[in-house]
Design an enzyme around this catalytic site. Structure first.
Site, PDB file in Angstrom:
ATOM      1  N   GLN A 206      32.565 -37.062  -9.263  1.00 54.05           N
ATOM      2  CA  GLN A 206      32.336 -36.049  -8.493  1.00 54.05           C
ATOM      3  C   GLN A 206      32.657 -34.504  -9.175  1.00 54.05           C
ATOM      4  OE1 GLN A 206      31.913 -38.194  -4.627  1.00 54.05           O
ATOM      5  NE2 GLN A 206      31.820 -35.973  -3.695  1.00 54.05           N
TER       6      GLN A 206
ATOM      7  N   ARG B  97      32.140 -37.543   3.392  1.00 58.13           N
ATOM      8  CA  ARG B  97      31.314 -36.097   3.263  1.00 58.13           C
ATOM      9  C   ARG B  97      31.855 -35.795   4.861  1.00 58.13           C
ATOM     10  NH1 ARG B  97      24.490 -37.104   4.658  1.00 58.13           N
ATOM     11  NH2 ARG B  97      24.282 -34.988   4.567  1.00 58.13           N
ATOM     12  N   CYS B  98      33.097 -35.583   4.267  1.00 61.09           N
ATOM     13  CA  CYS B  98      33.581 -33.735   5.189  1.00 61.09           C
ATOM     14  C   CYS B  98      34.891 -33.041   4.131  1.00 61.09           C
ATOM     15  CB  CYS B  98      34.250 -34.846   6.430  1.00 61.09           C
ATOM     16  SG  CYS B  98      36.292 -35.732   5.974  1.00 61.09           S
TER      17      CYS B  98
ATOM     18  N   GLU C 247      27.660 -31.181   5.818  1.00 56.48           N
ATOM     19  CA  GLU C 247      28.686 -33.147   5.876  1.00 56.48           C
ATOM     20  C   GLU C 247      28.462 -32.182   7.524  1.00 56.48           C
ATOM     21  OE1 GLU C 247      32.079 -31.432   3.355  1.00 56.48           O
ATOM     22  OE2 GLU C 247      32.766 -31.338   5.032  1.00 56.48           O
TER      23      GLU C 247
END
Ligand code: CDP
Length: 793
Positions: free
Chosen positions: A221, A368-369, A738
């Site tokens: 990522q 996802r945060c 998120e």
């Protein structure tokens, strides 16, 4: 005269995702699709034990297998000073184990062979002699006196503590607690969860001795961070390293850390001078790569009897596994856990946060945060509901009393963040109306008389998205900003590249929409490219919902630079001075004669064919954007449930989501992000269970045990919106990717707890499996999910 922004696919257009053209045709290009001439394949031998000393490793049989080209162990890595690598959090991590194995699934040896099956046979032929050591699987064991030292490789490490950190005003908090009418306390565990992207991790390293160039196709990522890490760790010149992150089958934070497989495949390619491919299997991904969560909370709220929260006190213990390897803003030792209670107006707060090592795979990635905000928001909303219950106050009213008011921005939170905008009460009102709050309370009462258990749960939160600014946020000293480069060709078509990396969020679609909004070029005329360090400008990558707040802002800013140059060209073409030129979407015109104008495409053509004297030819530019603050989206999630007291099974009746992420670039994509996030939230609350037994064995290491919600289980979601533009973002946008994963779980858990309220049960730890709910109801007591799991009864 002016273009219709929606028609050209600008801001606010629900433009269909352009990347889906290739995905739905099966034409995506993932790492495993890449085949290079002469490519070899690598497999990893993993430890079966959680904690053991390595007595010997015998690789002789592996070398005998025809087709095996190379066998690497910790010892061979150590000879090249590569047995250990630095992590993104100033720790070290074993690449291949030398002295000990510290978690089940740890990388012990690698075999490189002509095909993956031979490589696997090679791994099976390796004989490792282990001397088992007592495993540690939670912070309580890690902190116990006499606990075995997990990181005895570190010279100054005398215990199992990774960090011990505090923030807030202890004295003011203690004073507020002394004055409180009531103190509400709760203890919670946010269990380990795994991002489990559909595509596991993998890489293909290709070192070309003739050019000295190293090209690595990699599931990452953050390709630029990887390039910098390879340059620094392997001491290769940075311009000779090219990291390509092709299409990603999801990331969710799992593809931020540097994994041993990447490092070994690079070394193997350098040694063999052949491309080396490593593709992880699903179990390898589940047991060894970045876990999320695994945090314990002791939380207290000091309350006045009218419902006002006077102070908050939190202590968290987080389990980081054997190596502290997640990305971490260096100034905040437990991520952003202290973003808790940012949406409430609370005078005093104090947080102590301790992190410990365990014999588990490295944990703590921001699944996802943004760093640790998911745990922060879950704890916050569970504490809020427990406090409302303790006061005997309606949970919606309790929130309304404490939410920051619209006229109180900018607002300094009790833990020191600065929030800048929002309409929190309005979001709550819309949510309550949509769920039919008042009617539901009546239905609940009636149902109770008939022995049915209905519950309603609310979760309201604002979370910090978009690190940096660079003053406060860096990773390993690398400042957190981002970038965009825009090149407008002569015919008015354009290519945009950013330092972010989409992994399913639709950047190829939405970034073009920002350019369309700024320049009036149709979005279909703009191609977006990300993920290749040889072509994209430097950026910190995509995680923590930072793309829109940072890279998205850079896209707007670079478009404005292009517009500023195009204005000069327009003045030249219109034969007026620049001051007399006005702009409307896609067109410059003469202020005094609005019908005399030139389009942005005319200016692009002139940039290469008819430049004014003294102006550089061409129409391209780059912007590096350092945001002045984080963005603070707000969300209100409400769920209603029915619990079956005979079985503990609970069904979702309705879910309402009200999200305020500022200006929405693409409303359809935003809604997709919210639905995806709520699906993950529901999964965490209801079914996902990955834990460790007392021996440190990973329980839930496959998709028969670790459940992913399908369309069958997933409830429907009703979405609503409020738009409070971000005051500092160039187009007023805030992050959204998120929010629902972060805020959603508490809505489901609060709803089940509300249904169980009369039984005196105060907490069941996630996941709320039917047997836990049944146990809580029948025994009338809380159910803790704290590992280790007992496997012998
Ligand atoms: O960093 P990441 O891409 O995961 O998250 P994000 O910045 O919150 O964006 C997720 C997706 O939603 C991207 O395609 C954004 O462009 C889009 N989005 C939007 O259309 N409007 C917003 N206000 C925020 C995000």
């Amino acid at each position: 005269m002016s273009l219709d922004e929606i028609k050209i696919g600008g801001l606010g257009a629900s433009r269909k995702r352009v990347e889906d053209n290739r995905f739905i045709r099966g034409k995506g290009n993932y790492v495993d699709d890449v085949v290079l001439p002469g490519m070899l394949h690598m497999e990893i031998l993993r430890s079966p034990l959680a904690h053991a000393r390595i007595k010997s490793i015998d690789v002789s049989a592996a070398w005998q297998i025809p087709g095996v080209r190379l066998v690497l162990t910790g010892e061979t890595m150590a000879a090249r000073n590569l047995a250990w690598m630095p992590t993104l959090s100033y720790d070290t991590q074993a690449v291949l184990a030398t002295d000990k194995v510290r978690f089940q699934g740890q990388e012990v040896a690698c075999v490189i062979a002509d095909d993956p099956y031979i490589a696997k046979d090679g791994c099976e032929a390796i004989v490792v002699e282990y001397e088992p050591l007592p495993p540690i699987v939670n912070p309580m064991q890690a902190l116990a006196p006499g606990a075995p030292l997990i990181r005895d490789d570190k010279e100054n490490q005398k215990d199992n503590v990774v960090f011990d950190w505090q923030v807030g005003d202890k004295a003011a908090t203690d004073a507020a607690f002394a004055k409180a009418d009531k103190v509400s306390k709760i203890e919670l565990h946010y269990p380990r969860s795994h991002p489990s992207p559909i595509e596991p991790c993998g890489s293909i390293a290709d070192f070309d001795r003739s050019t000295s160039k190293l090209t690595v196709y990699m599931t990452t990522q953050a390709p630029h961070i990887i390039r910098a890490a390879v340059a620094l760790v392997a001491e290769l010149p940075e311009h000779m390293i090219r990291i390509i992150s092709p299409d990603l089958g999801g990331g969710f934070g799992n593809k931020v850390p540097v994994y041993p497989g990447y490092v070994v495949s690079i070394l193997a390619s350098i040694l063999l001078e052949r491309p080396v491919k490593w593709i992880e299997d699903k179990t390898g991904n589940l047991i060894s790569t970045g876990f999320g969560r695994d945090v314990y909370l002791k939380g207290e709220l000091a309350l006045r009897k009218d419902g006002k929260i006077l102070a908050v006190r939190m202590h968290t213990d987080s389990d980081h596994g054997a190596f502290f390897s997640d990305a971490q803003p260096s100034k905040f030792k437990i991520g952003l856990m202290h973003s808790a209670f940012a949406c409430y107006d609370i005078p005093a707060a104090h947080l102590t946060a301790r992190g410990t090592y365990s014999n588990k795979a490295p944990g703590g990635v921001a699944y996802r945060c943004s760093f640790r905000v998911t745990e922060a928001m879950f704890f916050q909303e569970r504490m809020v509901q427990a406090a409302a219950d303790d006061l005997g106050m309606d949970q919606a009213e309790f929130r309304r009393v404490n939410l920051v008011r619209d006229d109180d921005f900018p607002h300094r939170t009790a833990f020191g963040f600065l929030t800048d905008s929002g309409q929190y009460a309005k979001c709550l009102d819309i949510g309550l109306e949509a769920i039919g709050y008042k009617d539901f309370q009546k239905q609940k009462e009636e149902a109770r008389k008939r022995g049915r258990l209905l519950g309603i749960g609310i979760s309201t939160m604002t979370e910090p998205l978009g690190a940096g600014n660079s003053r406060e946020y860096d990773i390993l000293g690398i400042k957190m900003f981002d970038s965009a480069e825009l090149r407008v060709h002569m015919t008015g078509k354009a290519i945009l590249r950013t330092g972010a990396r989409t992994q399913g969020q639709g950047h190829e679609t939405t970034w073009a929409q920002i350019v369309a909004h700024e320049l009036g070029l149709p979005a279909d005329d703009i191609v977006v490219e990300e993920g290749d360090t040889d072509t994209a400008p430097f950026g910190m990558g995509t995680y923590a919902s930072r793309s829109t707040p940072v890279a998205g802002a850079a896209v707007a800013m670079v478009s404005r630079k292009i517009r500023a140059k195009a204005r000069k060209i327009a003045a030249h073409l219109l034969e007026v001075s620049e001051e007399d030129v006005e702009w409307e979407l896609g067109r410059f015109y003469v202020r005094s004669a609005p019908t005399r104008g030139v389009t942005i495409q005319d200016c692009a053509f002139a940039a290469y064919t008819n430049m004014p004297d003294g102006l550089e030819p061409g129409l391209e530019n780059v912007s590096y954007y350092d945001p002045p603050n984080l963005t603070w989206p707000f969300a209100c999630y409400i769920a209603t449930v029915e619990v079956d007291p005979q079985t503990g099974v609970w069904d979702v009746l309705k879910v309402v989501a009200v999200d305020d992420c500022g200006v929405r670039i693409n409303p359809m994509i935003v809604e997709g992000q919210i639905m995806g996030g709520l699906t993950e939230a529901y999964a965490m609350a209801s079914m996902q269970f990955i834990t460790f037994d007392a021996e440190g064995n990973c329980v839930g290491s496959n998709y028969l045990d670790y459940l992913l919600p399908t369309a069958w289980e997933t409830p429907g979601f009703e979405l609503h919106e409020v738009v409070t533009p971000c005051p500092h973002h160039p187009i007023g946008a805030k992050g959204i990717g998120e929010c629902a994963t972060v805020g959603g779980p508490a809505a489901f858990v609060n709803a089940v707890m509300d249904a169980l309220k009369d039984s005196g049960v105060r907490n069941i730890d996630m996941p709320l499996l039917p047997d836990r709910v049944y146990q809580a109801l029948t025994l009338k007591k809380d159910v803790s999910g704290a590992p280790p799991v007992k496997t012998d009864d």
